[in-house]
Write a protein that holds these residues in place. Structure first.
Motif, PDB file in Angstrom:
ATOM      1  N   ILE A 240     -43.568   3.419 -17.277  1.00 24.69           N
ATOM      2  CA  ILE A 240     -42.669   3.274 -16.119  1.00 24.69           C
ATOM      3  C   ILE A 240     -42.239   1.814 -15.979  1.00 24.69           C
ATOM      4  CG2 ILE A 240     -42.496   3.441 -13.600  1.00 24.69           C
ATOM      5  CD1 ILE A 240     -42.339   6.146 -15.058  1.00 24.69           C
ATOM      6  N   GLU A 241     -43.180   0.905 -16.127  1.00 23.27           N
ATOM      7  CA  GLU A 241     -42.863  -0.519 -16.017  1.00 23.27           C
ATOM      8  C   GLU A 241     -41.805  -0.922 -17.048  1.00 23.27           C
ATOM      9  OE1 GLU A 241     -45.442  -4.372 -14.947  1.00 23.27           O
ATOM     10  OE2 GLU A 241     -46.175  -3.234 -16.664  1.00 23.27           O
ATOM     11  N   ASN A 242     -41.959  -0.432 -18.278  1.00 24.87           N
ATOM     12  CA  ASN A 242     -40.969  -0.729 -19.314  1.00 24.87           C
ATOM     13  C   ASN A 242     -39.612  -0.139 -18.968  1.00 24.87           C
ATOM     14  OD1 ASN A 242     -42.836  -2.169 -20.829  1.00 24.87           O
ATOM     15  ND2 ASN A 242     -43.346  -0.429 -22.130  1.00 24.87           N
ATOM     16  N   SER A 243     -39.600   1.071 -18.436  1.00 27.09           N
ATOM     17  CA  SER A 243     -38.343   1.722 -18.050  1.00 27.09           C
ATOM     18  C   SER A 243     -37.634   0.957 -16.947  1.00 27.09           C
ATOM     19  CB  SER A 243     -38.610   3.160 -17.589  1.00 27.09           C
ATOM     20  OG  SER A 243     -39.124   3.937 -18.632  1.00 27.09           O
ATOM     21  N   VAL A 244     -38.370   0.563 -15.929  1.00 27.19           N
ATOM     22  CA  VAL A 244     -37.777  -0.170 -14.807  1.00 27.19           C
ATOM     23  C   VAL A 244     -37.303  -1.541 -15.268  1.00 27.19           C
ATOM     24  CG1 VAL A 244     -38.229  -1.202 -12.535  1.00 27.19           C
ATOM     25  CG2 VAL A 244     -39.055   1.115 -13.050  1.00 27.19           C
ATOM     26  N   ASN A 245     -38.133  -2.240 -16.032  1.00 27.55           N
ATOM     27  CA  ASN A 245     -37.744  -3.569 -16.522  1.00 27.55           C
ATOM     28  C   ASN A 245     -36.524  -3.499 -17.431  1.00 27.55           C
ATOM     29  OD1 ASN A 245     -39.761  -4.852 -15.087  1.00 27.55           O
ATOM     30  ND2 ASN A 245     -41.188  -4.877 -16.805  1.00 27.55           N
ATOM     31  N   ASP A 246     -36.449  -2.456 -18.243  1.00 23.56           N
ATOM     32  CA  ASP A 246     -35.280  -2.279 -19.104  1.00 23.56           C
ATOM     33  C   ASP A 246     -34.024  -2.108 -18.262  1.00 23.56           C
ATOM     34  OD1 ASP A 246     -34.026  -1.925 -21.718  1.00 23.56           O
ATOM     35  OD2 ASP A 246     -33.792   0.180 -21.124  1.00 23.56           O
ATOM     36  N   PHE A 247     -34.120  -1.339 -17.189  1.00 20.97           N
ATOM     37  CA  PHE A 247     -32.974  -1.177 -16.299  1.00 20.97           C
ATOM     38  C   PHE A 247     -32.580  -2.522 -15.690  1.00 20.97           C
ATOM     39  CE2 PHE A 247     -31.072  -0.648 -12.147  1.00 20.97           C
ATOM     40  CZ  PHE A 247     -30.004   0.190 -12.430  1.00 20.97           C
ATOM     41  N   VAL A 248     -33.560  -3.247 -15.154  1.00 22.56           N
ATOM     42  CA  VAL A 248     -33.287  -4.542 -14.512  1.00 22.56           C
ATOM     43  C   VAL A 248     -32.626  -5.503 -15.502  1.00 22.56           C
ATOM     44  CG1 VAL A 248     -34.387  -6.596 -13.514  1.00 22.56           C
ATOM     45  CG2 VAL A 248     -35.079  -4.313 -12.757  1.00 22.56           C
ATOM     46  N   ASP A 249     -33.119  -5.520 -16.733  1.00 18.82           N
ATOM     47  CA  ASP A 249     -32.657  -6.502 -17.715  1.00 18.82           C
ATOM     48  C   ASP A 249     -31.348  -6.129 -18.414  1.00 18.82           C
ATOM     49  OD1 ASP A 249     -34.943  -7.965 -17.148  1.00 18.82           O
ATOM     50  OD2 ASP A 249     -36.048  -7.238 -18.917  1.00 18.82           O
ATOM     51  N   THR A 250     -31.084  -4.824 -18.589  1.00 17.56           N
ATOM     52  CA  THR A 250     -29.978  -4.467 -19.472  1.00 17.56           C
ATOM     53  C   THR A 250     -28.966  -3.472 -18.908  1.00 17.56           C
ATOM     54  OG1 THR A 250     -31.160  -2.644 -20.541  1.00 17.56           O
ATOM     55  CG2 THR A 250     -31.436  -4.850 -21.500  1.00 17.56           C
ATOM     56  N   ALA A 251     -29.206  -2.894 -17.750  1.00 15.71           N
ATOM     57  CA  ALA A 251     -28.324  -1.832 -17.250  1.00 15.71           C
ATOM     58  C   ALA A 251     -26.917  -2.348 -16.982  1.00 15.71           C
ATOM     59  CB  ALA A 251     -28.892  -1.233 -15.969  1.00 15.71           C
ATOM     60  N   ASP A 252     -25.952  -1.523 -17.341  1.00 15.08           N
ATOM     61  CA  ASP A 252     -24.577  -1.749 -16.945  1.00 15.08           C
ATOM     62  C   ASP A 252     -24.420  -1.031 -15.605  1.00 15.08           C
ATOM     63  OD1 ASP A 252     -21.872  -1.619 -16.392  1.00 15.08           O
ATOM     64  OD2 ASP A 252     -21.298  -1.054 -18.433  1.00 15.08           O
ATOM     65  N   ARG A 253     -24.467  -1.773 -14.533  1.00 18.57           N
ATOM     66  CA  ARG A 253     -24.527  -1.157 -13.205  1.00 18.57           C
ATOM     67  C   ARG A 253     -23.211  -0.523 -12.774  1.00 18.57           C
ATOM     68  NH1 ARG A 253     -29.371  -4.083  -9.981  1.00 18.57           N
ATOM     69  NH2 ARG A 253     -30.672  -4.408 -11.799  1.00 18.57           N
TER      70      ARG A 253
END
Length: 159
Positions: free
Chosen positions: A35-48
């Motif tokens: 979960i931590e990796n999933s959330v951090n990936d969103f924070v770092d790379t998501a195209d919002r």
């Protein structure tokens, strides 16, 4: 209230997912790392513009979440769906799922996929109610347990 994710929500998402899944299903710390990796990936790379996380906020406290991430131009993935136990049974899960579906449609995705497991009966019922169909099953060892993982899909007709 359903609101957009902000980076201060990351800790809530990681801890709530781990705490609830550990208590209700016996998941181990490897799930927290996932979960931590999933959330951090969103924070770092998501195209919002085309990926989003929403937080269920009740009286100023985070009580649930859902995310939608881009798989490719045509496909989005529903992720990080959770309703805290004290907020269950009031229709908030359906509102979060609808929010994600509406966002996917507005971004012209042609389908939404999600991965869940056969033990998550309430979530599976909700997905079915919204028209998702079970398309694949596989047995995996995750979080020190043997699970039946399921992939569900929702074609979006109004794209």
């Amino acid at each position: 209230m359903i609101r957009s994710f902000n980076n201060a929500d990351a800790e809530y998402m990681v801890n709530s997912h781990y705490d609830i899944y550990q208590r209700e299903y016996g998941y181990d710390l490897s799930f927290k790392e996932f979960i931590e990796n999933s959330v951090n990936d969103f924070v770092d790379t998501a195209d919002r513009n085309c990926e989003h996380i929403w937080i269920l906020d009740l009286e100023g406290k985070q009580r649930g979440s859902i995310g939608l991430t881009r798989v490719n131009e045509a496909t989005a993935q529903l992720r990080l769906f959770l309703i805290d136990p004290e907020a269950r049974g009031f229709g908030f899960g359906g509102k979060l799922v609808k929010q994600a579906i509406d966002f996917a449609r507005s971004n012209k995705y042609k389908k939404i996929i999600l991965w869940t497991n056969s033990d998550l009966k309430s979530a599976r019922h909700l997905y079915n109610r919204f028209g998702f169909k079970l398309v694949e099953r596989k047995t995996s060892t995750l979080s020190n347990q043997i699970l039946t993982e399921e992939r569900w899909e929702l074609p979006l007709q109004d794209y």
